[in-house]
Design a protein around this motif. Structure first.
Motif, mmCIF file in Angstrom:
data_model
loop_
_atom_site.group_PDB
_atom_site.id
_atom_site.type_symbol
_atom_site.label_atom_id
_atom_site.label_comp_id
_atom_site.label_asym_id
_atom_site.label_seq_id
_atom_site.Cartn_x
_atom_site.Cartn_y
_atom_site.Cartn_z
ATOM 1 N N TRP A 113 0.841 -1.205 0.000
ATOM 2 C CA TRP A 113 0.000 0.000 0.000
ATOM 3 C C TRP A 113 0.876 1.254 0.000
ATOM 4 C CZ3 TRP A 113 -4.537 1.554 -1.308
ATOM 5 C CH2 TRP A 113 -4.937 2.841 -0.971
ATOM 6 N N THR A 118 -10.364 -0.717 -8.494
ATOM 7 C CA THR A 118 -9.459 -0.047 -9.425
ATOM 8 C C THR A 118 -8.053 0.151 -8.869
ATOM 9 O OG1 THR A 118 -10.221 2.136 -8.691
ATOM 10 C CG2 THR A 118 -11.328 1.164 -10.619
ATOM 11 N N ARG A 119 -7.823 -0.230 -7.613
ATOM 12 C CA ARG A 119 -6.467 -0.157 -7.055
ATOM 13 C C ARG A 119 -5.633 -1.265 -7.688
ATOM 14 N NH1 ARG A 119 -6.227 4.290 -6.601
ATOM 15 N NH2 ARG A 119 -8.215 4.130 -7.541
ATOM 16 N N VAL A 150 -19.516 3.171 -4.751
ATOM 17 C CA VAL A 150 -18.350 3.983 -5.118
ATOM 18 C C VAL A 150 -17.091 3.441 -4.425
ATOM 19 C CG1 VAL A 150 -17.310 6.289 -4.874
ATOM 20 C CG2 VAL A 150 -19.675 6.053 -5.668
ATOM 21 N N LEU A 151 -17.214 3.075 -3.165
ATOM 22 C CA LEU A 151 -16.091 2.478 -2.442
ATOM 23 C C LEU A 151 -15.639 1.178 -3.119
ATOM 24 C CD1 LEU A 151 -14.150 2.362 -0.051
ATOM 25 C CD2 LEU A 151 -15.970 1.253 1.265
ATOM 26 N N ILE A 157 -15.965 0.330 -6.256
ATOM 27 C CA ILE A 157 -15.285 0.666 -7.516
ATOM 28 C C ILE A 157 -13.868 1.145 -7.241
ATOM 29 C CG2 ILE A 157 -15.286 2.288 -9.458
ATOM 30 C CD1 ILE A 157 -18.415 2.107 -9.318
ATOM 31 N N TRP A 158 -13.711 1.976 -6.218
ATOM 32 C CA TRP A 158 -12.387 2.485 -5.878
ATOM 33 C C TRP A 158 -11.455 1.334 -5.496
ATOM 34 C CZ3 TRP A 158 -9.338 2.505 -1.462
ATOM 35 C CH2 TRP A 158 -8.226 3.337 -1.512
ATOM 36 N N ILE A 159 -11.943 0.415 -4.676
ATOM 37 C CA ILE A 159 -11.124 -0.736 -4.259
ATOM 38 C C ILE A 159 -10.733 -1.577 -5.468
ATOM 39 C CG2 ILE A 159 -11.181 -2.944 -3.015
ATOM 40 C CD1 ILE A 159 -12.861 -1.469 -0.848
ATOM 41 N N LYS A 214 -9.263 -7.711 -1.964
ATOM 42 C CA LYS A 214 -10.320 -7.116 -2.797
ATOM 43 C C LYS A 214 -11.568 -7.996 -2.787
ATOM 44 C CE LYS A 214 -7.417 -4.691 -6.141
ATOM 45 N NZ LYS A 214 -7.145 -4.512 -7.569
#
Length: 127
Positions: free
Chosen positions: A67, A118-119, A111-112, A114-116, A78
């Protein structure tokens, strides 16, 4: 250099977060990684030696370092996050009676998610 009171505050937060992170490794609904990230951040301010110890820990270190270096989240983390978010969304859908609140919470969790997703994943991840 920080004062002794601030150092003690950072160390207290670091140890509390580390303890919660260790519990999270054994309790299914308590996250581990986020507490370890807070622990490393706080320890970096109060005790760099403790922060380095967490980074080199065989169980928690690789995720924390991934991270810090690349904003990377391991694939297994994920998947676990997606399962937990799915369960949370399902519970919200059936328990929250205020429609605006239900929709806002579900949108926030999507949204959270999607953010996870896309990491990036750690380069050395075998998952």
């Amino acid at each position: 250099m920080i004062g002794p009171a601030r150092r003690a505050l950072y160390l207290t937060l670091a140890w509390l977060s580390f303890g919660l992170g260790v519990l999270g490794a054994f309790l299914p609904l308590l996250p581990s990684t986020c507490f370890m990230l807070v622990a490393v951040w706080a320890a970096s301010k109060g005790s760099p030696r403790f922060a380095n110890w967490i980074r080199s820990h065989p169980r928690f270190g690789p995720t924390v370092v991934a991270w810090e270096e690349a904003g990377a989240i391991p694939r297994h983390a994920k998947w676990l996050a997606m399962v937990m978010l799915g369960i949370s969304i399902t519970i919200l859908a059936f328990t929250v009676s205020l429609m605006w609140l239900k929709v806002a919470l579900i949108i926030g969790l999507v949204v959270l998610a999607i953010w996870i997703l896309t990491r990036p994943e750690p380069v050395s991840s075998s998952s």
